[in-house]
Design a protein around this motif. Structure first.
Motif, PDB file in Angstrom:
ATOM      1  N   ILE A 106       0.873  -1.174   0.000  1.00 39.91           N
ATOM      2  CA  ILE A 106       0.000   0.000   0.000  1.00 39.91           C
ATOM      3  C   ILE A 106       0.908   1.221   0.000  1.00 39.91           C
ATOM      4  O   ILE A 106       1.817   1.317   0.830  1.00 39.91           O
ATOM      5  CB  ILE A 106      -0.920   0.016   1.242  1.00 39.91           C
ATOM      6  CG1 ILE A 106      -1.763  -1.271   1.291  1.00 39.91           C
ATOM      7  CG2 ILE A 106      -1.824   1.247   1.238  1.00 39.91           C
ATOM      8  CD1 ILE A 106      -2.529  -1.462   2.601  1.00 39.91           C
ATOM      9  N   LYS A 107       0.656   2.143  -0.926  1.00 38.55           N
ATOM     10  CA  LYS A 107       1.479   3.350  -1.017  1.00 38.55           C
ATOM     11  C   LYS A 107       1.490   4.092   0.313  1.00 38.55           C
ATOM     12  O   LYS A 107       0.457   4.217   0.971  1.00 38.55           O
ATOM     13  CB  LYS A 107       0.964   4.284  -2.120  1.00 38.55           C
ATOM     14  CG  LYS A 107       1.172   3.740  -3.511  1.00 38.55           C
ATOM     15  CD  LYS A 107       0.612   4.695  -4.544  1.00 38.55           C
ATOM     16  CE  LYS A 107       0.726   4.107  -5.944  1.00 38.55           C
ATOM     17  NZ  LYS A 107       0.077   4.955  -6.951  1.00 38.55           N
ATOM     18  N   ASP A 108       2.664   4.591   0.688  1.00 45.27           N
ATOM     19  CA  ASP A 108       2.864   5.380   1.906  1.00 45.27           C
ATOM     20  C   ASP A 108       2.545   4.622   3.194  1.00 45.27           C
ATOM     21  O   ASP A 108       2.279   5.235   4.228  1.00 45.27           O
ATOM     22  CB  ASP A 108       2.059   6.694   1.858  1.00 45.27           C
ATOM     23  CG  ASP A 108       2.437   7.550   0.658  1.00 45.27           C
ATOM     24  OD1 ASP A 108       3.632   7.594   0.304  1.00 45.27           O
ATOM     25  OD2 ASP A 108       1.529   8.159   0.059  1.00 45.27           O
ATOM     26  N   VAL A 109       2.531   3.286   3.140  1.00 50.31           N
ATOM     27  CA  VAL A 109       2.319   2.463   4.333  1.00 50.31           C
ATOM     28  C   VAL A 109       3.435   1.420   4.380  1.00 50.31           C
ATOM     29  O   VAL A 109       3.720   0.762   3.380  1.00 50.31           O
ATOM     30  CB  VAL A 109       0.936   1.759   4.297  1.00 50.31           C
ATOM     31  CG1 VAL A 109       0.768   0.824   5.483  1.00 50.31           C
ATOM     32  CG2 VAL A 109      -0.190   2.774   4.253  1.00 50.31           C
ATOM     33  N   ASP A 110       4.057   1.288   5.535  1.00 50.20           N
ATOM     34  CA  ASP A 110       5.114   0.299   5.717  1.00 50.20           C
ATOM     35  C   ASP A 110       4.528  -1.102   5.523  1.00 50.20           C
ATOM     36  O   ASP A 110       3.581  -1.483   6.224  1.00 50.20           O
ATOM     37  CB  ASP A 110       5.708   0.442   7.118  1.00 50.20           C
ATOM     38  CG  ASP A 110       6.896  -0.464   7.364  1.00 50.20           C
ATOM     39  OD1 ASP A 110       7.166  -1.376   6.552  1.00 50.20           O
ATOM     40  OD2 ASP A 110       7.568  -0.252   8.391  1.00 50.20           O
ATOM     41  N   PRO A 111       5.073  -1.894   4.583  1.00 49.55           N
ATOM     42  CA  PRO A 111       4.532  -3.241   4.363  1.00 49.55           C
ATOM     43  C   PRO A 111       4.710  -4.166   5.573  1.00 49.55           C
ATOM     44  O   PRO A 111       4.087  -5.212   5.639  1.00 49.55           O
ATOM     45  CB  PRO A 111       5.289  -3.764   3.149  1.00 49.55           C
ATOM     46  CG  PRO A 111       6.459  -2.863   2.979  1.00 49.55           C
ATOM     47  CD  PRO A 111       6.146  -1.573   3.656  1.00 49.55           C
ATOM     48  N   LYS A 112       5.518  -3.766   6.538  1.00 48.19           N
ATOM     49  CA  LYS A 112       5.612  -4.538   7.773  1.00 48.19           C
ATOM     50  C   LYS A 112       4.371  -4.304   8.637  1.00 48.19           C
ATOM     51  O   LYS A 112       4.093  -5.069   9.548  1.00 48.19           O
ATOM     52  CB  LYS A 112       6.863  -4.146   8.566  1.00 48.19           C
ATOM     53  CG  LYS A 112       8.141  -4.583   7.895  1.00 48.19           C
ATOM     54  CD  LYS A 112       9.331  -4.179   8.723  1.00 48.19           C
ATOM     55  CE  LYS A 112      10.618  -4.590   8.045  1.00 48.19           C
ATOM     56  NZ  LYS A 112      11.784  -4.143   8.819  1.00 48.19           N
ATOM     57  N   GLU A 113       3.627  -3.240   8.333  1.00 51.26           N
ATOM     58  CA  GLU A 113       2.421  -2.899   9.096  1.00 51.26           C
ATOM     59  C   GLU A 113       1.138  -3.376   8.411  1.00 51.26           C
ATOM     60  O   GLU A 113       0.263  -3.934   9.055  1.00 51.26           O
ATOM     61  CB  GLU A 113       2.338  -1.386   9.317  1.00 51.26           C
ATOM     62  CG  GLU A 113       3.479  -0.810  10.130  1.00 51.26           C
ATOM     63  CD  GLU A 113       3.469  -1.306  11.559  1.00 51.26           C
ATOM     64  OE1 GLU A 113       2.377  -1.397  12.149  1.00 51.26           O
ATOM     65  OE2 GLU A 113       4.555  -1.607  12.082  1.00 51.26           O
ATOM     66  N   GLN A 114       1.024  -3.116   7.094  1.00 54.40           N
ATOM     67  CA  GLN A 114      -0.192  -3.477   6.362  1.00 54.40           C
ATOM     68  C   GLN A 114       0.128  -3.816   4.918  1.00 54.40           C
ATOM     69  O   GLN A 114       1.060  -3.263   4.329  1.00 54.40           O
ATOM     70  CB  GLN A 114      -1.204  -2.329   6.366  1.00 54.40           C
ATOM     71  CG  GLN A 114      -1.783  -2.026   7.708  1.00 54.40           C
ATOM     72  CD  GLN A 114      -2.834  -0.928   7.644  1.00 54.40           C
ATOM     73  OE1 GLN A 114      -2.869  -0.130   6.715  1.00 54.40           O
ATOM     74  NE2 GLN A 114      -3.687  -0.880   8.648  1.00 54.40           N
ATOM     75  N   ILE A 115      -0.678  -4.702   4.369  1.00 52.59           N
ATOM     76  CA  ILE A 115      -0.665  -5.006   2.949  1.00 52.59           C
ATOM     77  C   ILE A 115      -2.127  -5.061   2.497  1.00 52.59           C
ATOM     78  O   ILE A 115      -3.039  -4.926   3.319  1.00 52.59           O
ATOM     79  CB  ILE A 115       0.057  -6.337   2.627  1.00 52.59           C
ATOM     80  CG1 ILE A 115      -0.637  -7.518   3.338  1.00 52.59           C
ATOM     81  CG2 ILE A 115       1.535  -6.245   2.988  1.00 52.59           C
ATOM     82  CD1 ILE A 115      -0.096  -8.883   2.939  1.00 52.59           C
ATOM     83  N   ALA A 116      -2.342  -5.267   1.205  1.00 51.35           N
ATOM     84  CA  ALA A 116      -3.702  -5.405   0.684  1.00 51.35           C
ATOM     85  C   ALA A 116      -3.800  -6.695  -0.124  1.00 51.35           C
ATOM     86  O   ALA A 116      -2.811  -7.163  -0.679  1.00 51.35           O
ATOM     87  CB  ALA A 116      -4.055  -4.207  -0.198  1.00 51.35           C
ATOM     88  N   TRP A 117      -4.996  -7.250  -0.171  1.00 51.42           N
ATOM     89  CA  TRP A 117      -5.243  -8.438  -0.986  1.00 51.42           C
ATOM     90  C   TRP A 117      -6.446  -8.173  -1.886  1.00 51.42           C
ATOM     91  O   TRP A 117      -7.306  -7.372  -1.562  1.00 51.42           O
ATOM     92  CB  TRP A 117      -5.451  -9.684  -0.127  1.00 51.42           C
ATOM     93  CG  TRP A 117      -6.542  -9.607   0.894  1.00 51.42           C
ATOM     94  CD1 TRP A 117      -6.482  -9.033   2.131  1.00 51.42           C
ATOM     95  CD2 TRP A 117      -7.873 -10.125   0.779  1.00 51.42           C
ATOM     96  NE1 TRP A 117      -7.685  -9.163   2.777  1.00 51.42           N
ATOM     97  CE2 TRP A 117      -8.547  -9.834   1.984  1.00 51.42           C
ATOM     98  CE3 TRP A 117      -8.547 -10.819  -0.228  1.00 51.42           C
ATOM     99  CZ2 TRP A 117      -9.867 -10.206   2.198  1.00 51.42           C
ATOM    100  CZ3 TRP A 117      -9.865 -11.195  -0.006  1.00 51.42           C
ATOM    101  CH2 TRP A 117     -10.501 -10.896   1.199  1.00 51.42           C
ATOM    102  N   GLU A 118      -6.460  -8.819  -3.036  1.00 47.78           N
ATOM    103  CA  GLU A 118      -7.531  -8.606  -4.003  1.00 47.78           C
ATOM    104  C   GLU A 118      -8.675  -9.577  -3.718  1.00 47.78           C
ATOM    105  O   GLU A 118      -8.563 -10.775  -3.942  1.00 47.78           O
ATOM    106  CB  GLU A 118      -7.012  -8.799  -5.424  1.00 47.78           C
ATOM    107  CG  GLU A 118      -8.021  -8.430  -6.473  1.00 47.78           C
ATOM    108  CD  GLU A 118      -7.446  -8.434  -7.880  1.00 47.78           C
ATOM    109  OE1 GLU A 118      -7.985  -7.699  -8.720  1.00 47.78           O
ATOM    110  OE2 GLU A 118      -6.472  -9.166  -8.137  1.00 47.78           O
TER     111      GLU A 118
END
Length: 135
Positions: A106-118
């Motif tokens: 997710i843009k501007d979000v640390d991937p260690k904190e959050q990701i997105a799934w489709e």
């Protein structure tokens, strides 16, 4: 005596039928439910990090497509039970998401904190690191 034998026979028949009902063939939905039930929550595991998937997946968890970063991978395996060693070997696995589900930064979000799934075509949902806020 005859009535008592009939009553006992009916009770035994009901007991046997109810016992057989617990061993009926399962569907994919039943497998998903039992897989989720064996863990405290639905999750996706990317390498050594667990991301929690919200049960309700309400609009607060949705991510606009414009806010997605690059694809970080896709689910390689789906856990069917706790202790599934073969699935545990996969770099990206889930007890909820189907094999092939795409995962994104997710843009501007640390991937260690959050990701997105489709979730479906054009619908993306946030997953939050299990350790978010405790590191």
């Amino acid at each position: 005596m005859s009535k008592a034998a009939i009553v006992v026979g009916l009770i035994l028949s009901a007991f046997l039928l109810s016992a057989c009902a617990n061993h009926s063939p399962t569907t994919d939905a039943a497998n998903t439910t039992s897989a989720i039930a064996s863990w405290p929550y639905p999750f996706v595991q990317v390498e050594d990090r667990l991301y929690v998937i919200a049960d309700d997946e309400n609009e607060e968890q949705w991510i606009d497509k414009e806010k997605l970063g690059e694809q970080i991978g896709s689910v390689e395996a789906k856990y069917t039970f706790e202790g599934d060693e073969q699935t545990a070997q996969a770099a990206i696995a889930s007890n909820y998401l189907e094999k092939g589900t795409k995962l994104f930064a997710i843009k501007d979000v640390d991937p260690k904190e959050q990701i997105a799934w489709e979730k479906s075509e054009g619908v993306f949902v946030r997953a939050t690191s299990e350790t978010s806020g405790s590191e």
